[in-house]
Design a protein around this motif. Structure first.
Motif, PDB file in Angstrom:
ATOM      1  N   UNK A 312       3.882   5.159   3.259  1.00 52.74           N
ATOM      2  CA  UNK A 312       5.297   5.365   2.460  1.00 52.74           C
ATOM      3  C   UNK A 312       6.349   4.416   3.206  1.00 52.74           C
ATOM      4  N   UNK A 313       6.222   4.863   4.443  1.00 58.94           N
ATOM      5  CA  UNK A 313       7.238   4.010   5.058  1.00 58.94           C
ATOM      6  C   UNK A 313       6.954   2.491   5.235  1.00 58.94           C
ATOM      7  N   UNK A 314       5.732   2.133   5.244  1.00 58.54           N
ATOM      8  CA  UNK A 314       5.581   0.750   5.044  1.00 58.54           C
ATOM      9  C   UNK A 314       5.974   0.246   3.736  1.00 58.54           C
ATOM     10  N   UNK A 315       5.930   0.872   2.595  1.00 60.42           N
ATOM     11  CA  UNK A 315       6.443   0.447   1.540  1.00 60.42           C
ATOM     12  C   UNK A 315       7.872   0.437   1.482  1.00 60.42           C
ATOM     13  N   UNK A 316       8.462   1.368   2.104  1.00 66.19           N
ATOM     14  CA  UNK A 316      10.050   1.336   2.334  1.00 66.19           C
ATOM     15  C   UNK A 316      10.395  -0.171   2.852  1.00 66.19           C
ATOM     16  N   UNK A 317       9.730  -0.429   4.106  1.00 69.08           N
ATOM     17  CA  UNK A 317       9.853  -1.611   4.665  1.00 69.08           C
ATOM     18  C   UNK A 317       9.806  -2.851   3.788  1.00 69.08           C
ATOM     19  N   UNK A 318       8.448  -2.970   3.038  1.00 67.11           N
ATOM     20  CA  UNK A 318       7.978  -3.929   2.263  1.00 67.11           C
ATOM     21  C   UNK A 318       8.828  -4.278   1.073  1.00 67.11           C
ATOM     22  N   UNK A 319       9.673  -3.247   0.802  1.00 65.82           N
ATOM     23  CA  UNK A 319      10.295  -3.473  -0.554  1.00 65.82           C
ATOM     24  C   UNK A 319       9.308  -3.785  -1.630  1.00 65.82           C
ATOM     25  N   UNK A 320       9.311  -4.617  -2.556  1.00 64.33           N
ATOM     26  CA  UNK A 320       8.525  -4.935  -3.593  1.00 64.33           C
ATOM     27  C   UNK A 320       7.275  -5.801  -3.154  1.00 64.33           C
ATOM     28  N   UNK A 321       7.012  -5.991  -1.790  1.00 63.63           N
ATOM     29  CA  UNK A 321       5.622  -6.850  -1.516  1.00 63.63           C
ATOM     30  C   UNK A 321       4.632  -5.963  -1.458  1.00 63.63           C
ATOM     31  N   UNK A 322       3.623  -6.639  -1.900  1.00 68.84           N
ATOM     32  CA  UNK A 322       2.249  -5.747  -2.127  1.00 68.84           C
ATOM     33  C   UNK A 322       1.806  -5.353  -0.794  1.00 68.84           C
ATOM     34  N   UNK A 323       1.197  -4.065  -0.613  1.00 69.77           N
ATOM     35  CA  UNK A 323       0.723  -3.820   0.519  1.00 69.77           C
ATOM     36  C   UNK A 323      -1.033  -3.861   0.538  1.00 69.77           C
ATOM     37  N   UNK A 324      -1.657  -4.543   1.169  1.00 73.82           N
ATOM     38  CA  UNK A 324      -2.978  -4.874   1.037  1.00 73.82           C
ATOM     39  C   UNK A 324      -4.036  -4.243   2.361  1.00 73.82           C
ATOM     40  N   UNK A 325      -4.643  -3.381   1.868  1.00 73.95           N
ATOM     41  CA  UNK A 325      -5.658  -2.580   3.049  1.00 73.95           C
ATOM     42  C   UNK A 325      -6.419  -3.419   3.411  1.00 73.95           C
ATOM     43  N   UNK A 326      -6.659  -3.426   4.510  1.00 71.12           N
ATOM     44  CA  UNK A 326      -7.698  -4.136   5.475  1.00 71.12           C
ATOM     45  C   UNK A 326      -9.012  -3.507   5.537  1.00 71.12           C
ATOM     46  N   UNK A 327      -9.959  -4.263   5.708  1.00 71.02           N
ATOM     47  CA  UNK A 327     -11.330  -3.975   6.000  1.00 71.02           C
ATOM     48  C   UNK A 327     -11.860  -2.588   6.817  1.00 71.02           C
TER      49      UNK A 327
END
Ligand code: AMP
Length: 584
Positions: A312-327
């Protein structure tokens, strides 16, 4: 030129992945054959009477399931310098230390060149799929990565984290260059002895290369969140350093780190002004990542399991940038790659690479088959089944046999099969099996705790407050015992709101054992302890002081009595206490 080369390699990696997943059962048989043939001389296998056989049936008949405790004496002999073939045919080259934040104790694990190879394979595979979805053709990665301290075991082997073992390998830098993930910071920053100084320098180097940053990443999402929380506090100092071309003498004191970063700095008032303008224009730091790094394509890191809380916090900082889950992997070895990078982290799955290890799965069943009781895992069948025999929708514990000397090793993770990619399963990470909040017949997993915290935090959201971090403890010091939930909040909340949160936390644990025990007063009211700001930073520092690696740090979600150091920190920083009235 470089662009073409990378694109070509990406497609090649995808083609290779397609090939190994077409007949995953055959690839698994061949993988087991290779592991057993390479290690036929190992004392462990010889002692079990395998006598050089490499087929699945003989393997399962002779070799028992094992936990880390079973293998510990063998690993200890390796660490103490016994170079005879103990677990592997060829001598083990170094020791990996697990993070120890999940179970409170760091485990020693064998590490060898095969694990470097499989790491490069999984990095390339993940990147190939990621790059197809979000093409990156040049530039750098702002990576919040930290090499860990290493020491030499009694027997002369290097012992450090698996990630540091990988960072230090010859293959790491060329592979990172090939997959456009060249780190902005010099090596001295990654391997610096002081985490706070390295973090400050990572931020500074990121800003110096702001226009070249294409990827923002860390091993775990927590590190990215921590980095931008720090940025909120230090951005003015960073701007001053950029303006004057002089590294802050108080923030960064380690000579090697100062030297390496100072070499990149020249007075740049234009950049300092630009960063200041961007920061001033942000509202509550929403979208700070794309604002500072306008050409970044995505944010990457492990965001599943215990990291989901930070999304949630990451999404806030990332604005509209995609969040990609790592391996998905562990110090023991890799399990699967995220080959569907466009999927939001909450639904990310990991596709098992069938040539990376030999996998088995112990079927688990939930107590009432329902999702609410996901914690109450019991073994459905005593025997594990093969990689391609798993069923969609079912839960399993992962068992792996690796090229680094682990045989039928129970990883302790619970996964759910989400589907198949060709003939290999796509796994959803559920939780660690042994992390349980339990007083008597109640059982709540890490995931149940997360659901409870998320549920109760909705009350806070209405007040524009959030849970920065949390942990829990099953307090059995008095009878009946009770759950203690520790919360660190981003700002002060009023007592009525916190009392409602406390009641809600108690209510949202829906495990029948818990509800029944609460009703029967066999479990006392849940206690919510609100912590001083910065308490989890102290927990992090505590782990660092014990030599734990920051890059692998996972906030301990459930702290046992044996983990007295952390329990003391949590209990010593309580500012408010509430007891639930949910069952009054
Ligand atoms: P360590 O050996 O300390 O690196 O920790 C490995 C453990 O971290 C695994 O067994 C998992 O429980 C957890 N883990 C690693 N990768 C992931 C992932 N992608 N999603 C969720 N949990 C993960």
């Amino acid at each position: 030129m470089l662009e073409k080369k990378c694109e070509f390699r990406g497609e090649e990696a995808i083609a290779e992945f397609e090939e190994i997943t077409l007949d995953a059962a055959a690839v698994q048989r061949e993988t087991l054959r290779r592991i057993l043939a390479d290690n036929a001389a190992a004392e462990y296998l010889q002692g079990l009477g395998l006598a050089g056989r490499t087929d699945v049936d003989s393997f399962r008949a002779c070799v028992p399931l094992a936990t880390h405790a079973d293998l510990e004496p063998y690993i200890a002999r390796i660490a103490d310098g016994d170079t005879s073939p103990i677990l592997t045919g060829k001598p083990v080259t170094s020791i990996s230390l697990s993070s120890g934040t999940t179970q409170g104790k760091r485990k020693y694990l064998p590490f060898n060149q095969e694990l470097v190879k499989s790491t490069m394979q999984i990095y390339r595979t993940s990147y190939a799929f990621r790059n197809r979805a979000f093409p990156v053709d040049d530039g750098k990665a702002l990576q919040f990565i930290y090499g860990s301290r290493q020491f030499t075991t009694k027997g002369g082997l290097t012992a450090t984290t698996a990630t540091t073992n990988v960072y230090r390998s010859e293959e790491f830098m060329p592979t990172m260059r090939a997959i456009q993930s060249q780190v902005c910071s010099p090596d001295a920053v990654i391997f610096g002895p002081d985490f706070s100084q390295s973090l400050y320098c990572h931020l500074l180097c990121g800003l110096l290369y702001a226009d070249e940053v294409r990827i923002v990443s860390a091993t775990f999402a927590h590190s990215v969140v921590l980095a931008f929380q720090t940025f909120e506090r230090v951005w003015e100092e960073l701007c001053a350093d950029i303006r004057d071309g002089v590294l802050s003498p108080t923030r960064v004191t380690v000579p090697a780190v100062r030297k390496a970063v100072s070499a990149l700095l020249t007075p740049n008032p234009v950049l300092a002004d630009a960063v200041e303008r961007k920061c001033a224009a942000l509202s509550n730091w929403y979208g700070v990542i794309p604002a500072l790094f306008p050409k970044a394509k995505y944010v990457h890191g492990i965001m599943t399991g215990s990291m989901e809380h930070y999304v949630k916090k990451l999404r806030h900082y990332a604005g509209g940038l995609p969040l990609v889950a790592a391996e998905y992997g562990a110090s023991e070895g890799w399990v699967g790659a995220n080959v569907e990078p466009e999927t939001p982290p909450e639904s990310a799955t990991f596709t098992v690479l069938p040539n990376i290890a030999y996998f088995e799965f112990i079927p688990l069943k939930t107590s009432d088959g329902g999702a609410a009781a996901e914690a109450c895992y019991a073994y459905a069948e005593p025997e594990p089944i093969g990689l391609t025999e798993v069923t969609v929708g079912e839960h399993y514990e992962v068992v792996m046999t690796t090229f680094a000397g682990l045989y039928r090793y129970r990883l302790g993770d619970v996964v759910k099969v989400a589907g198949f990619y060709n003939s290999t399963p796509k796994l959803k990470f559920v939780c660690r099996r042994n992390l349980m909040l339990s007083i008597n017949i109640d059982k709540n997993s890490e995931q149940d705790l997360q659901l409870a915290v998320d549920g109760a935090a909705k009350i806070l959201a209405a007040e524009k407050l959030e849970v920065i971090d949390y942990s829990s403890h099953a307090d059995l010091s008095r009878d009946p015992g009770h759950y203690v939930i520790f919360w660190e909040l981003n700002a002060e909340a009023n007592d009525d709101v916190l009392q409602s949160c406390c009641d809600e936390l108690d209510r949202v644990f829906t495990d029948p054992g818990y509800v029944g025990s609460r009703k029967a007063s066999a479990i006392a009211p849940l206690e919510l302890r609100v912590l001083q700001r910065g308490t989890f930073q102290k927990v992090l520092r505590h782990y660092l002081s014990l030599g734990a690696p920051v890059s692998q740090f996972k906030s301990p979600r459930c702290v046992g009595r044996s983990n007295s150091g952390v329990l003391q920190i949590l209990s010593g920083n309580v500012v408010k206490v509430f007891f639930s009235a949910a069952y009054d």
